[in-house]
Write a protein that holds these residues in place. Structure first.
Motif, short mmCIF file in Angstrom:
data_model
loop_
_atom_site.label_atom_id
_atom_site.label_comp_id
_atom_site.label_asym_id
_atom_site.label_seq_id
_atom_site.Cartn_x
_atom_site.Cartn_y
_atom_site.Cartn_z
N ALA A 171 -22.07 21.52 58.73
CA ALA A 171 -21.13 22.47 58.11
C ALA A 171 -19.90 22.70 58.98
O ALA A 171 -18.81 22.97 58.47
CB ALA A 171 -21.83 23.80 57.86
N THR A 172 -20.07 22.60 60.30
CA THR A 172 -19.00 22.89 61.24
C THR A 172 -19.00 21.85 62.35
O THR A 172 -20.06 21.37 62.74
CB THR A 172 -19.20 24.30 61.87
N ALA A 219 -25.15 25.14 58.76
CA ALA A 219 -24.62 26.40 58.23
C ALA A 219 -25.10 27.61 59.02
O ALA A 219 -24.42 28.64 59.06
CB ALA A 219 -24.98 26.55 56.76
N HIS A 238 -13.76 23.62 63.40
CA HIS A 238 -13.36 23.56 61.99
C HIS A 238 -14.57 23.34 61.10
O HIS A 238 -15.54 22.69 61.51
CB HIS A 238 -12.39 22.39 61.75
N ALA A 239 -14.48 23.83 59.87
CA ALA A 239 -15.47 23.49 58.86
C ALA A 239 -15.41 21.98 58.65
O ALA A 239 -14.33 21.38 58.71
CB ALA A 239 -15.20 24.23 57.56
N GLU A 262 -12.75 20.59 56.32
CA GLU A 262 -11.33 20.90 56.56
C GLU A 262 -10.55 19.69 57.05
O GLU A 262 -9.82 19.76 58.04
CB GLU A 262 -11.20 22.02 57.61
#
Length: 168
Positions: free
Chosen positions: A138-139, A102, A35-36, A39
């Motif tokens: 970022a993730t 990212a 997931h980001a 989120e």
């Protein structure tokens, strides 16, 4: 004829999110949720609740993964909740969280191997300190599997990656 364990692993892997970095890192038989970082399903006590899922598809055994960034100390604190609603079965549960920037490069790694006792629920928290800015995350790729008490290969994998990242 495959065993129930082999069938369970195969079904879990079929439902796994694609996660190239952890797969390249050598994590074996983990089911991934990717997931980001923004989120959040919910925010509890400043923790972003990112994943809520089962670690065993055939039993009422659940986990949640949350994290909190602290830019002042450049740390990430992971919170794992294990909720074992099966009053007859206990498991050893391995949880990996790979924090990516990212560009998809791994900037942090978390690993836990915790016991889930029958009919019990509990949460634990553990911090890691990064060598890159935590704001770059970022993730998050979160992987789980049932494992043995030692999970030697997984622990060695974690320490190798942690050293490569110069993470404390």
């Amino acid at each position: 004829m495959p065993t129930l364990k082999q069938l369970s692993i195969a079904l879990g892997l079929l439902t796994s999110d694609h996660s190239p970095v952890p797969n390249e890192d050598g994590w074996q038989n983990y089911v991934w949720r990717v997931h980001a970082a923004q989120e959040c399903l919910d925010v509890e006590d400043g923790y972003c609740v990112l994943v809520q899922d089962k670690w065993d598809w055939k039993r009422p055994q659940y986990y949640s993964f949350s994290f909190r960034l602290d830019p002042k100390t450049n740390s990430v604190t992971s919170r794992i909740t294990l909720r074992n609603e099966d009053t007859e079965d206990d498991d050893q549960v391995c949880v990996v969280a790979s924090f990516l920037n990212a560009a998809g490069q791994e900037v942090g790694i978390f690993f836990a191997n915790w016991r889930a006792l029958p009919g019990r629920s509990y949460s634990r928290e553990a911090p890691i300190w990064l060598t890159t800015d935590v704001k770059e995350i970022a993730t998050v790729a979160v992987g789980t599997k049932q494992c043995d008490v030692r999970a030697t290969a997984d622990a060695e994998n974690f320490y190798r990656i942690r050293m490569e990242l110069k993470q404390r």
